[in-house]
Design a protein around this motif. Structure first.
Motif, mmCIF file in Angstrom:
data_model
loop_
_atom_site.group_PDB
_atom_site.id
_atom_site.type_symbol
_atom_site.label_atom_id
_atom_site.label_comp_id
_atom_site.label_asym_id
_atom_site.label_seq_id
_atom_site.Cartn_x
_atom_site.Cartn_y
_atom_site.Cartn_z
ATOM 1 N N THR A 113 43.132 -139.549 -4.552
ATOM 2 C CA THR A 113 42.802 -139.763 -5.955
ATOM 3 C C THR A 113 43.723 -138.886 -6.795
ATOM 4 O O THR A 113 44.281 -137.908 -6.277
ATOM 5 C CB THR A 113 41.332 -139.401 -6.235
ATOM 6 N N PRO A 114 43.905 -139.214 -8.054
ATOM 7 C CA PRO A 114 44.761 -138.372 -8.899
ATOM 8 C C PRO A 114 44.275 -136.921 -8.956
ATOM 9 O O PRO A 114 45.082 -136.002 -9.005
ATOM 10 C CB PRO A 114 44.673 -139.043 -10.272
ATOM 11 N N LYS A 115 42.958 -136.711 -8.904
ATOM 12 C CA LYS A 115 42.427 -135.335 -8.933
ATOM 13 C C LYS A 115 42.844 -134.561 -7.689
ATOM 14 O O LYS A 115 43.237 -133.402 -7.773
ATOM 15 C CB LYS A 115 40.904 -135.360 -9.027
ATOM 16 N N LYS A 116 42.741 -135.210 -6.530
ATOM 17 C CA LYS A 116 43.124 -134.534 -5.280
ATOM 18 C C LYS A 116 44.618 -134.238 -5.261
ATOM 19 O O LYS A 116 45.044 -133.172 -4.813
ATOM 20 C CB LYS A 116 42.753 -135.391 -4.071
ATOM 21 N N ARG A 117 45.407 -135.179 -5.746
ATOM 22 C CA ARG A 117 46.859 -134.977 -5.788
ATOM 23 C C ARG A 117 47.205 -133.821 -6.714
ATOM 24 O O ARG A 117 48.030 -132.970 -6.385
ATOM 25 C CB ARG A 117 47.539 -136.258 -6.242
ATOM 26 N N LEU A 118 46.555 -133.769 -7.884
ATOM 27 C CA LEU A 118 46.791 -132.682 -8.830
ATOM 28 C C LEU A 118 46.385 -131.345 -8.229
ATOM 29 O O LEU A 118 47.090 -130.351 -8.385
ATOM 30 C CB LEU A 118 46.033 -132.937 -10.130
ATOM 31 N N SER A 123 48.934 -128.321 -7.554
ATOM 32 C CA SER A 123 48.631 -127.033 -8.194
ATOM 33 C C SER A 123 48.566 -125.908 -7.169
ATOM 34 O O SER A 123 49.073 -124.810 -7.411
ATOM 35 C CB SER A 123 47.301 -127.112 -8.946
ATOM 36 N N LEU A 124 47.943 -126.172 -6.019
ATOM 37 C CA LEU A 124 47.871 -125.147 -4.974
ATOM 38 C C LEU A 124 49.250 -124.800 -4.432
ATOM 39 O O LEU A 124 49.564 -123.627 -4.194
ATOM 40 C CB LEU A 124 46.952 -125.609 -3.842
ATOM 41 N N ILE A 125 50.078 -125.804 -4.251
ATOM 42 C CA ILE A 125 51.446 -125.549 -3.782
ATOM 43 C C ILE A 125 52.214 -124.740 -4.821
ATOM 44 O O ILE A 125 52.905 -123.770 -4.476
ATOM 45 C CB ILE A 125 52.161 -126.875 -3.451
ATOM 46 N N ALA A 126 52.090 -125.093 -6.104
ATOM 47 C CA ALA A 126 52.786 -124.361 -7.167
ATOM 48 C C ALA A 126 52.308 -122.912 -7.233
ATOM 49 O O ALA A 126 53.121 -121.989 -7.379
ATOM 50 C CB ALA A 126 52.581 -125.055 -8.511
#
Length: 82
Positions: free
Chosen positions: A5-10, A14-17
Motif C-alpha cells: 500500500t502507499p502507506k507501507k511504501r512510504l 522513510s525508515l531507509i532515509a
C-alpha cells in the motif's frame, strides 16, 4: 503476496532515509572525533577533490554546527568555483 500500500511504501522509504541519515551523522561524528575518514582513491591517485570528499567535509561541518563551512564544502563538492 499482498500488494504494497502507499502507506507501507512510504514507511519503508522513510525508515531507509532515517537509517541513511543516522549513518551519515554517525560517520560525521566519528570523523570529527578521530580525524580518521575513509580514504578517497581519486584524491590519492590524482590529487583532485572529488564530490564525496566535499560532502564528507560538509557533513562533518554540520555535525559541528558550522553551517557556513558546510555550505562552502557542498558548493566545492558540486564544482561551482565562481
Amino acid at each position: 503476496m499482498p500488494a504494497d500500500t502507499p502507506k507501507k511504501r512510504l514507511l519503508r522509504v522513510s525508515l531507509i532515509a532515517c537509517g541513511l541519515l543516522a549513518l551519515f551523522v554517525g560517520y560525521g561524528l566519528f570523523y570529527n572525533i578521530t580525524g580518521f575518514g575513509i580514504p578517497c582513491m581519486l584524491h590519492k591517485t590524482t590529487g583532485l577533490e572529488c564530490p564525496g570528499c566535499g560532502l564528507t567535509r560538509a557533513i562533518a561541518a554540520v555535525v559541528r554546527l558550522d553551517f557556513a563551512a558546510a555550505l562552502s564544502s557542498a558548493i566545492r563538492a558540486r564544482g561551482d568555483r565562481s
